[in-house]
Motif scaffolding. Structure first.
Motif, PDB file in Angstrom:
ATOM      1  N   VAL A   1       0.843  -1.201   0.000  1.00 11.49           N
ATOM      2  CA  VAL A   1       0.000   0.000   0.000  1.00 11.49           C
ATOM      3  C   VAL A   1       0.877   1.250   0.000  1.00 11.49           C
ATOM      4  O   VAL A   1       0.637   2.201  -0.753  1.00 11.49           O
ATOM      5  CB  VAL A   1      -0.936   0.006   1.226  1.00 11.49           C
ATOM      6  N   ILE A   2       1.918   1.270   0.838  1.00 11.11           N
ATOM      7  CA  ILE A   2       2.846   2.402   0.883  1.00 11.11           C
ATOM      8  C   ILE A   2       3.517   2.590  -0.474  1.00 11.11           C
ATOM      9  O   ILE A   2       3.631   3.711  -0.991  1.00 11.11           O
ATOM     10  CB  ILE A   2       3.906   2.184   1.985  1.00 11.11           C
ATOM     11  N   THR A   3       3.958   1.481  -1.068  1.00  7.84           N
ATOM     12  CA  THR A   3       4.605   1.528  -2.380  1.00  7.84           C
ATOM     13  C   THR A   3       3.685   2.151  -3.423  1.00  7.84           C
ATOM     14  O   THR A   3       4.087   3.030  -4.192  1.00  7.84           O
ATOM     15  CB  THR A   3       5.000   0.106  -2.824  1.00  7.84           C
ATOM     16  N   LYS A   4       2.441   1.704  -3.444  1.00  6.18           N
ATOM     17  CA  LYS A   4       1.496   2.193  -4.453  1.00  6.18           C
ATOM     18  C   LYS A   4       1.204   3.681  -4.266  1.00  6.18           C
ATOM     19  O   LYS A   4       1.221   4.460  -5.225  1.00  6.18           O
ATOM     20  CB  LYS A   4       0.205   1.386  -4.386  1.00  6.18           C
ATOM     21  N   LEU A   5       0.941   4.112  -3.026  1.00  2.00           N
ATOM     22  CA  LEU A   5       0.572   5.506  -2.781  1.00  2.00           C
ATOM     23  C   LEU A   5       1.697   6.464  -3.147  1.00  2.00           C
ATOM     24  O   LEU A   5       1.468   7.492  -3.785  1.00  2.00           O
ATOM     25  CB  LEU A   5       0.166   5.689  -1.318  1.00  2.00           C
ATOM     26  N   PHE A   6       2.924   6.138  -2.754  1.00  5.45           N
ATOM     27  CA  PHE A   6       4.037   7.025  -3.084  1.00  5.45           C
ATOM     28  C   PHE A   6       4.369   6.979  -4.579  1.00  5.45           C
ATOM     29  O   PHE A   6       4.968   7.921  -5.111  1.00  5.45           O
ATOM     30  CB  PHE A   6       5.265   6.697  -2.234  1.00  5.45           C
ATOM     31  N   SER A   7       3.974   5.904  -5.256  1.00  7.72           N
ATOM     32  CA  SER A   7       4.146   5.863  -6.709  1.00  7.72           C
ATOM     33  C   SER A   7       3.252   6.899  -7.373  1.00  7.72           C
ATOM     34  O   SER A   7       3.666   7.606  -8.294  1.00  7.72           O
ATOM     35  CB  SER A   7       3.815   4.469  -7.244  1.00  7.72           C
ATOM     36  N   TYR A   8       2.012   7.017  -6.905  1.00  6.75           N
ATOM     37  CA  TYR A   8       1.104   8.033  -7.443  1.00  6.75           C
ATOM     38  C   TYR A   8       1.602   9.442  -7.123  1.00  6.75           C
ATOM     39  O   TYR A   8       1.500  10.359  -7.942  1.00  6.75           O
ATOM     40  CB  TYR A   8      -0.302   7.838  -6.879  1.00  6.75           C
ATOM     41  N   VAL A   9       2.144   9.615  -5.934  1.00  5.28           N
ATOM     42  CA  VAL A   9       2.668  10.929  -5.534  1.00  5.28           C
ATOM     43  C   VAL A   9       3.756  11.377  -6.500  1.00  5.28           C
ATOM     44  O   VAL A   9       3.791  12.541  -6.931  1.00  5.28           O
ATOM     45  CB  VAL A   9       3.223  10.879  -4.094  1.00  5.28           C
ATOM     46  N   ALA A  10       4.661  10.479  -6.847  1.00  9.15           N
ATOM     47  CA  ALA A  10       5.772  10.825  -7.736  1.00  9.15           C
ATOM     48  C   ALA A  10       5.264  11.299  -9.090  1.00  9.15           C
ATOM     49  O   ALA A  10       5.833  12.227  -9.690  1.00  9.15           O
ATOM     50  CB  ALA A  10       6.689   9.607  -7.910  1.00  9.15           C
ATOM     51  N   VAL A  11       4.175  10.696  -9.581  1.00  9.35           N
ATOM     52  CA  VAL A  11       3.623  11.093 -10.876  1.00  9.35           C
ATOM     53  C   VAL A  11       2.952  12.455 -10.788  1.00  9.35           C
ATOM     54  O   VAL A  11       3.171  13.343 -11.623  1.00  9.35           O
ATOM     55  CB  VAL A  11       2.625  10.023 -11.381  1.00  9.35           C
ATOM     56  N   VAL A  12       2.127  12.663  -9.759  1.00 13.06           N
ATOM     57  CA  VAL A  12       1.386  13.921  -9.621  1.00 13.06           C
ATOM     58  C   VAL A  12       2.339  15.094  -9.380  1.00 13.06           C
ATOM     59  O   VAL A  12       2.082  16.219  -9.831  1.00 13.06           O
ATOM     60  CB  VAL A  12       0.348  13.812  -8.488  1.00 13.06           C
ATOM     61  N   ASN A  13       3.433  14.857  -8.681  1.00  9.62           N
ATOM     62  CA  ASN A  13       4.414  15.931  -8.430  1.00  9.62           C
ATOM     63  C   ASN A  13       4.909  16.561  -9.730  1.00  9.62           C
ATOM     64  O   ASN A  13       5.183  17.756  -9.779  1.00  9.62           O
ATOM     65  CB  ASN A  13       5.610  15.385  -7.638  1.00  9.62           C
ATOM     66  N   ILE A  14       5.054  15.747 -10.774  1.00 13.64           N
ATOM     67  CA  ILE A  14       5.517  16.256 -12.062  1.00 13.64           C
ATOM     68  C   ILE A  14       4.534  17.295 -12.603  1.00 13.64           C
ATOM     69  O   ILE A  14       4.928  18.335 -13.145  1.00 13.64           O
ATOM     70  CB  ILE A  14       5.680  15.108 -13.075  1.00 13.64           C
ATOM     71  N   ILE A  15       3.238  17.008 -12.461  1.00 14.32           N
ATOM     72  CA  ILE A  15       2.215  17.942 -12.945  1.00 14.32           C
ATOM     73  C   ILE A  15       2.267  19.237 -12.136  1.00 14.32           C
ATOM     74  O   ILE A  15       2.162  20.334 -12.691  1.00 14.32           O
ATOM     75  CB  ILE A  15       0.823  17.296 -12.857  1.00 14.32           C
ATOM     76  N   PHE A  16       2.440  19.115 -10.829  1.00  7.15           N
ATOM     77  CA  PHE A  16       2.511  20.300  -9.968  1.00  7.15           C
ATOM     78  C   PHE A  16       3.625  21.256 -10.418  1.00  7.15           C
ATOM     79  O   PHE A  16       3.451  22.465 -10.432  1.00  7.15           O
ATOM     80  CB  PHE A  16       2.760  19.885  -8.523  1.00  7.15           C
ATOM     81  N   LEU A  17       4.774  20.694 -10.774  1.00  7.89           N
ATOM     82  CA  LEU A  17       5.940  21.530 -11.118  1.00  7.89           C
ATOM     83  C   LEU A  17       5.870  22.060 -12.547  1.00  7.89           C
ATOM     84  O   LEU A  17       6.500  23.073 -12.870  1.00  7.89           O
ATOM     85  CB  LEU A  17       7.230  20.736 -10.917  1.00  7.89           C
ATOM     86  N   PHE A  18       5.187  21.368 -13.429  1.00  4.64           N
ATOM     87  CA  PHE A  18       4.916  21.816 -14.796  1.00  4.64           C
ATOM     88  C   PHE A  18       6.192  22.166 -15.582  1.00  4.64           C
ATOM     89  O   PHE A  18       6.194  23.022 -16.449  1.00  4.64           O
ATOM     90  CB  PHE A  18       3.989  23.040 -14.784  1.00  4.64           C
ATOM     91  N   GLY A  19       7.298  21.519 -15.255  1.00  3.51           N
ATOM     92  CA  GLY A  19       8.535  21.752 -16.004  1.00  3.51           C
ATOM     93  C   GLY A  19       9.196  23.087 -15.717  1.00  3.51           C
ATOM     94  O   GLY A  19      10.148  23.491 -16.404  1.00  3.51           O
ATOM     95  N   MET A  20       8.742  23.790 -14.671  1.00  4.26           N
ATOM     96  CA  MET A  20       9.226  25.144 -14.416  1.00  4.26           C
ATOM     97  C   MET A  20      10.638  25.189 -13.828  1.00  4.26           C
ATOM     98  O   MET A  20      11.300  26.228 -13.900  1.00  4.26           O
ATOM     99  CB  MET A  20       8.258  25.887 -13.488  1.00  4.26           C
ATOM    100  N   GLU A  21      11.101  24.093 -13.260  1.00  2.00           N
ATOM    101  CA  GLU A  21      12.484  24.086 -12.764  1.00  2.00           C
ATOM    102  C   GLU A  21      13.455  24.278 -13.926  1.00  2.00           C
ATOM    103  O   GLU A  21      14.350  25.128 -13.875  1.00  2.00           O
ATOM    104  CB  GLU A  21      12.778  22.761 -12.051  1.00  2.00           C
ATOM    105  N   THR A  22      13.281  23.487 -14.977  1.00  2.00           N
ATOM    106  CA  THR A  22      14.160  23.604 -16.137  1.00  2.00           C
ATOM    107  C   THR A  22      13.964  24.941 -16.844  1.00  2.00           C
ATOM    108  O   THR A  22      14.929  25.567 -17.303  1.00  2.00           O
ATOM    109  CB  THR A  22      13.895  22.447 -17.123  1.00  2.00           C
ATOM    110  N   ALA A  23      12.710  25.406 -16.940  1.00  2.00           N
ATOM    111  CA  ALA A  23      12.440  26.695 -17.567  1.00  2.00           C
ATOM    112  C   ALA A  23      13.099  27.829 -16.780  1.00  2.00           C
ATOM    113  O   ALA A  23      13.635  28.779 -17.373  1.00  2.00           O
ATOM    114  CB  ALA A  23      10.935  26.928 -17.655  1.00  2.00           C
ATOM    115  N   TYR A  24      13.073  27.720 -15.471  1.00  2.00           N
ATOM    116  CA  TYR A  24      13.725  28.734 -14.624  1.00  2.00           C
ATOM    117  C   TYR A  24      15.222  28.793 -14.914  1.00  2.00           C
ATOM    118  O   TYR A  24      15.804  29.875 -15.068  1.00  2.00           O
ATOM    119  CB  TYR A  24      13.468  28.411 -13.153  1.00  2.00           C
TER     120      TYR A  24
END
Length: 479
Positions: free
Chosen positions: A43-66
């Motif tokens: 369960v822990i493995t699955k939940l943190f797997s989803y977190v890793a994917v959603v985090n990408i959307i949150f950042l929207f590639g702005m680190e590299t753009a910055y």
């Protein structure tokens, strides 16, 4: 060599801020696999797997753009920071509100009904990660790896301390929610660390620059999303696509827990790659206008591969030692997949090096296309291989995906931004390392203690041989 030494020095400092904390976090696997059985850890493995994917959307590639827009001539770094931070905070806030409002439905969708509080905690963890991402990027751009490292180390100290207290010394019955509580409190520290920067931030939008940043960033975001899908997809789908009774003595949920725990060993390679990327990304941008930058980038890749080969060899032949990091012996059954995943991550690291060409030529959409190709391989590989080979099939799918991405990125890069990589020499080290690992692990040593000593000794000899070969190579070139 001066620039390479500077890059190596910054990589070490960023390693203290990324590898060491994540390695210490990796040590929590011992604690978690001791107090939680494989289905709970699944369960822990699955939940943190989803977190890793959603985090990408949150950042929207702005680190590299910055990095890209702040590095341009006559750029106003403070202005670019405000623009990037505005995008990240706005996107992550809107998505966070939606996720919280639908937390009940999401918990049902993730097959954890009644655990909507876990969903809300995960949303808070992701939101804080997003809010502090650009401030951390500013530290990298300003080459302040010491502050970067200190912040990461304090965070992991809080995380480990809370895990130990809640799961071992509080007297409470261990519950998976404690893991998420510890992560949330540890992340809250970042808000204190960057309080001054966050209070100075002012929401901003520039009619000229903001659209350009969006155009540059969204392919990076799509690439990152596809890349994270490649990394996490198997952990999200394994228990769905694994046939009933595939492993006679364990359930599908247990298989996911074992796979997730053993996957942590492969993350050791990914941590080294991440530390390198923290230092290398701003380094590549800063050196892009130098006349000899292609030759410099080729050298960087060569030494990167050497270090990764050392890590691949040292971990792969010492699984009998590393297995004791797993709390319960049930988890040991999956250790044979570790060398495959380590090699897969090595290919991913080389892909990141090769990808410098589309970041410097503003052709980031190529990264998106290549990574989407990787997603297709990942999905197809898992779909066809999991039913016949279980988590071994997932590991092979990961290896095929990252190898194909690496090859495609190299071929396109040589067309648009030629870099004289020493492909033959570099990959001869990888092939030789893989062959040695196979031969050594094929040797049966009856006495376990003697086997451990032999393997550790071989690892030392391997490292020494690499250093001697490179020393001889440098002397030959200087002669």
């Amino acid at each position: 060599m001066g620039k390479l030494k500077r890059l190596a020095g910054e990589t070490v400092l960023y390693g203290l801020g990324s590898i060491l904390p994540r390695f210490l976090n990796f040590l929590l696997v011992t604690l978690h696999t001791d107090v939680f059985n494989p289905p709970e850890y699944g369960v822990i493995t699955k939940l943190f797997s989803y977190v890793a994917v959603v985090n990408i959307i949150f950042l929207f590639g702005m680190e590299t753009a910055y990095f890209r827009f702040s590095s341009k001539k006559d750029a106003d770094e403070k202005r670019i920071f405000n623009l990037a931070q505005t995008v990240v905070v706005s996107i992550s806030l809107v998505i966070s509100i939606i996720l919280v409002l639908f937390s009940y439905q999401i918990s049902d969708l993730l097959l954890i009904p009644g655990h909507e509080k876990l969903v809300i905690m995960l949303v808070a963890i992701m939101f804080i990660d997003a809010v502090v991402a650009i401030p951390f990027s500013r530290l990298r751009l300003q080459r302040k790896p010491t502050k970067f490292a200190i912040g990461k180390l304090i965070n992991i100290a809080i995380l480990i301390g809370l895990n130990l207290y809640l799961l071992k010394f509080s007297g409470l019955k261990p519950d998976i929610s404690f893991v998420f509580i510890a992560n949330l409190v540890a992340n809250a520290f970042y808000l204190v660390l960057f309080a001054r920067i966050l209070l100075q931030w002012r929401p901003a939008y520039d009619r000229s620059i903001s659209p350009q940043m969006f155009s540059y960033a969204y392919p990076v975001m799509l690439t990152g999303l596809a890349g994270m899908t490649n990394e996490m997809f198997s952990r999200i789908t394994l228990d769905k696509w694994l046939p009933e009774n595939f492993y006679p003595s364990i359930s599908k949920e247990s298989a996911l827990g074992i796979f997730g725990a053993c996957y942590k060993f492969a993350v050791l390679m990914n941590l080294a790659i991440q530390a390198f990327r923290y230092a290398a990304e701003p380094f590549f941008f800063s050196q892009s206008n130098e006349k000899n930058s292609p030759q410099l980038f080729a050298k960087v890749n060569h030494y990167f591969i050497l270090v990764c080969c050392i890590l691949l060899f040292s971990v792969s032949i010492n699984l009998d030692v590393l297995k004791f990091f797993l709390g319960q012996s049930e988890y040991w059954d999956g250790l044979y997949i570790v060398p495959i995943l380590l090699l897969a991550y090595l290919f991913l690291g080389v892909y990141y090096n090769f990808s410098v060409w589309f970041k410097l030529t503003d052709r980031t959409y190529y990264g998106t296309l290549i990574t989407i190709g990787g997603v297709i391989i990942t999905i197809a590989g898992n779909y066809f291989l999991i039913p016949v080979a279980g988590y071994f099939g997932s590991s092979i799918a990961t290896l095929l995906c990252y190898f194909a991405m690496m090859v495609a990125c190299y071929l396109f890069g040589q067309k648009y931004y030629p870099i004289p990589y020493s492909i033959g020499k570099d990959f001869s080290y990888i092939v030789l390392t893989v062959v040695l690992i196979y031969l050594i692990n094929s040797l049966a040593i009856a006495d376990g203690a003697i086997g451990v000593v032999v393997h550790l000794t071989l690892a030392v000899f391997y490292v020494a041989a690499i250093f001697l070969l490179k020393r001889k190579d440098l002397v030959r070139k200087q002669a």
